[in-house]
Design a protein around this motif. Sequence first.
Motif, PDB file in Angstrom:
ATOM      1  N   ASP A 189       0.829  -1.208   0.000  1.00  0.00           N
ATOM      2  CA  ASP A 189       0.000   0.000   0.000  1.00  0.00           C
ATOM      3  C   ASP A 189       0.860   1.253   0.000  1.00  0.00           C
ATOM      4  OD1 ASP A 189      -2.376  -1.280  -0.101  1.00  0.00           O
ATOM      5  OD2 ASP A 189      -2.773  -1.217   2.052  1.00  0.00           O
ATOM      6  N   ASP A 190       1.986   1.211   0.718  1.00  0.00           N
ATOM      7  CA  ASP A 190       2.886   2.365   0.763  1.00  0.00           C
ATOM      8  C   ASP A 190       3.370   2.704  -0.642  1.00  0.00           C
ATOM      9  OD1 ASP A 190       4.038   4.341   2.213  1.00  0.00           O
ATOM     10  OD2 ASP A 190       5.429   3.077   3.303  1.00  0.00           O
ATOM     11  N   GLU A 191       3.730   1.689  -1.415  1.00  0.00           N
ATOM     12  CA  GLU A 191       4.222   1.920  -2.776  1.00  0.00           C
ATOM     13  C   GLU A 191       3.108   2.449  -3.671  1.00  0.00           C
ATOM     14  OE1 GLU A 191       6.422  -0.459  -6.442  1.00  0.00           O
ATOM     15  OE2 GLU A 191       6.275  -1.379  -4.454  1.00  0.00           O
ATOM     16  N   ARG A 192       1.903   1.904  -3.503  1.00  0.00           N
ATOM     17  CA  ARG A 192       0.778   2.400  -4.307  1.00  0.00           C
ATOM     18  C   ARG A 192       0.513   3.872  -4.010  1.00  0.00           C
ATOM     19  NH1 ARG A 192      -1.914  -2.314  -2.435  1.00  0.00           N
ATOM     20  NH2 ARG A 192      -1.913  -4.001  -3.943  1.00  0.00           N
ATOM     21  N   LEU A 193       0.547   4.219  -2.719  1.00  0.00           N
ATOM     22  CA  LEU A 193       0.243   5.590  -2.326  1.00  0.00           C
ATOM     23  C   LEU A 193       1.233   6.571  -2.935  1.00  0.00           C
ATOM     24  CD1 LEU A 193      -1.391   7.590  -0.493  1.00  0.00           C
ATOM     25  CD2 LEU A 193       0.354   7.172   1.237  1.00  0.00           C
ATOM     26  N   LEU A 194       2.505   6.179  -2.990  1.00  0.00           N
ATOM     27  CA  LEU A 194       3.553   7.094  -3.413  1.00  0.00           C
ATOM     28  C   LEU A 194       3.843   7.033  -4.909  1.00  0.00           C
ATOM     29  CD1 LEU A 194       5.984   6.583  -0.408  1.00  0.00           C
ATOM     30  CD2 LEU A 194       4.420   8.489  -0.809  1.00  0.00           C
ATOM     31  N   SER A 195       3.039   6.290  -5.646  1.00  0.00           N
ATOM     32  CA  SER A 195       3.237   6.213  -7.089  1.00  0.00           C
ATOM     33  C   SER A 195       2.089   6.896  -7.818  1.00  0.00           C
ATOM     34  CB  SER A 195       3.332   4.753  -7.539  1.00  0.00           C
ATOM     35  OG  SER A 195       2.106   4.078  -7.307  1.00  0.00           O
ATOM     36  N   ARG A 196       2.379   7.352  -9.038  1.00  0.00           N
ATOM     37  CA  ARG A 196       1.374   7.998  -9.866  1.00  0.00           C
ATOM     38  C   ARG A 196       1.599   7.576 -11.306  1.00  0.00           C
ATOM     39  NH1 ARG A 196       0.646  14.503 -10.963  1.00  0.00           N
ATOM     40  NH2 ARG A 196      -1.427  14.401 -11.895  1.00  0.00           N
ATOM     41  N   PRO A 197       0.549   7.178 -12.009  1.00  0.00           N
ATOM     42  CA  PRO A 197       0.735   6.733 -13.399  1.00  0.00           C
ATOM     43  C   PRO A 197       1.402   7.805 -14.255  1.00  0.00           C
ATOM     44  CG  PRO A 197      -1.496   6.262 -12.617  1.00  0.00           C
ATOM     45  CD  PRO A 197      -0.848   7.118 -11.577  1.00  0.00           C
ATOM     46  N   THR A 198       2.273   7.374 -15.155  1.00  0.00           N
ATOM     47  CA  THR A 198       2.949   8.304 -16.056  1.00  0.00           C
ATOM     48  C   THR A 198       1.943   8.908 -17.035  1.00  0.00           C
ATOM     49  OG1 THR A 198       4.971   7.001 -15.906  1.00  0.00           O
ATOM     50  CG2 THR A 198       4.793   8.526 -17.752  1.00  0.00           C
TER      51      THR A 198
ATOM     52  N   PRO B 206      -8.230   8.862  -2.344  1.00  0.00           N
ATOM     53  CA  PRO B 206      -9.133   9.351  -1.283  1.00  0.00           C
ATOM     54  C   PRO B 206      -9.542   8.259  -0.311  1.00  0.00           C
ATOM     55  CG  PRO B 206      -9.766  10.283  -3.385  1.00  0.00           C
ATOM     56  CD  PRO B 206      -8.717   9.243  -3.682  1.00  0.00           C
ATOM     57  N   TRP B 207      -9.761   7.059  -0.816  1.00  0.00           N
ATOM     58  CA  TRP B 207     -10.135   5.968   0.078  1.00  0.00           C
ATOM     59  C   TRP B 207      -8.992   5.629   1.032  1.00  0.00           C
ATOM     60  CZ3 TRP B 207     -14.453   3.617   1.517  1.00  0.00           C
ATOM     61  CH2 TRP B 207     -14.357   2.415   2.201  1.00  0.00           C
ATOM     62  N   ARG B 208      -7.758   5.739   0.548  1.00  0.00           N
ATOM     63  CA  ARG B 208      -6.614   5.409   1.399  1.00  0.00           C
ATOM     64  C   ARG B 208      -6.502   6.347   2.594  1.00  0.00           C
ATOM     65  NH1 ARG B 208      -3.931   4.325  -3.649  1.00  0.00           N
ATOM     66  NH2 ARG B 208      -3.665   2.083  -3.881  1.00  0.00           N
ATOM     67  N   VAL B 209      -7.074   7.528   2.507  1.00  0.00           N
ATOM     68  CA  VAL B 209      -7.057   8.452   3.645  1.00  0.00           C
ATOM     69  C   VAL B 209      -7.652   7.783   4.879  1.00  0.00           C
ATOM     70  CG1 VAL B 209      -7.998  10.607   4.555  1.00  0.00           C
ATOM     71  CG2 VAL B 209      -7.087  10.534   2.227  1.00  0.00           C
ATOM     72  N   PHE B 210      -8.711   7.037   4.704  1.00  0.00           N
ATOM     73  CA  PHE B 210      -9.347   6.363   5.835  1.00  0.00           C
ATOM     74  C   PHE B 210      -8.445   5.260   6.395  1.00  0.00           C
ATOM     75  CE2 PHE B 210     -12.878   8.123   3.394  1.00  0.00           C
ATOM     76  CZ  PHE B 210     -13.553   8.807   4.385  1.00  0.00           C
ATOM     77  N   ARG B 211      -7.749   4.579   5.501  1.00  0.00           N
ATOM     78  CA  ARG B 211      -6.820   3.539   5.956  1.00  0.00           C
ATOM     79  C   ARG B 211      -5.662   4.165   6.729  1.00  0.00           C
ATOM     80  NH1 ARG B 211      -5.387  -0.532   1.390  1.00  0.00           N
ATOM     81  NH2 ARG B 211      -7.442  -1.288   1.942  1.00  0.00           N
TER      82      ARG B 211
END
Length: 288
Positions: free
Chosen positions: A27-36, A71-76
């Motif tokens: 999840d940490d990696e997903r949060l800190l990544s953004r599609p090119t 936005p959903w990850r904010v709750f996590r």
Amino acid sequence: MNGSGNHRDKTATERYNALRQKGAVTDDERLLSRPTQPLVSPNQPVPHERIKEEEHAFERALNFDYTMTDPWRVFRIMSEFVNGFDVLAHIPPSIAIFGSARTKPDDPSYAAATETARLLAQAGFGIITGGGPGIMEAANKGAQEGGNLSIGCNIELPFEQSSNPYLDISLDFRYFFVRKTLFMKYSSAFVIFPGGFGTMDELFEALTLIQTKKVSNFPVILYGSAYWGGLMNWLRETMLGVENISPKDLDLLLISDDPAEICTLVCEAYQHNSQLEKVDRTRETSIR
């Protein structure tokens, strides 16, 4: 409940291993990544492919799992803060001990970390670590030998980070920044043993927050002059030499080769800060 329904009950390591088998990421990696995104000059017409992609964006959104969005990850993230604050709110004054997860039990630094933690525990401090092997294990072991609380804040990682067996309290985290906030909030000193990038990250996080007065000053002590000497020389000769830090910034770092001296430094600083807070109750301006 078995299978995927048991996701919330799994440890960080178990969650990571399950994800890794599926070829997924943390999840940490997903949060800190953004599609090119394709680069389009403001002076050029928008490519036809881009227009077509945007026309179908709404359709894709209807079929997208909302729980995987930022936005959903904010709750996590919030749940990790709430759980961490709830569990650690009533621990005794505690010291965070950092160092390499790769340090072996026969390494002199392992024995020194155990002894340092034991002395601090006997002096009345709980011990907080990253909960993993190496120096973290040594410190948690020393905490239990000293008869005080042993706390581990484990992080979901692709390697190295399984919980050590010397924990009275064990917390699992998906996000590094949540974990680091709890280290800062619930520690009265940082003791830094030889380590790698993660150890350096925790060291300079503390120094930055103290330097910028985001937290009240507390001891940051490096164990091992032979290991840290080169870094100290570089800070003094290069970083200070070009005035990227001030001379007083170097005073934020202490260095010692003696567990007993480290314990004395921590105890004296804790008592000094305690007296300052009694004199000026408005002194506390940090997250702690």
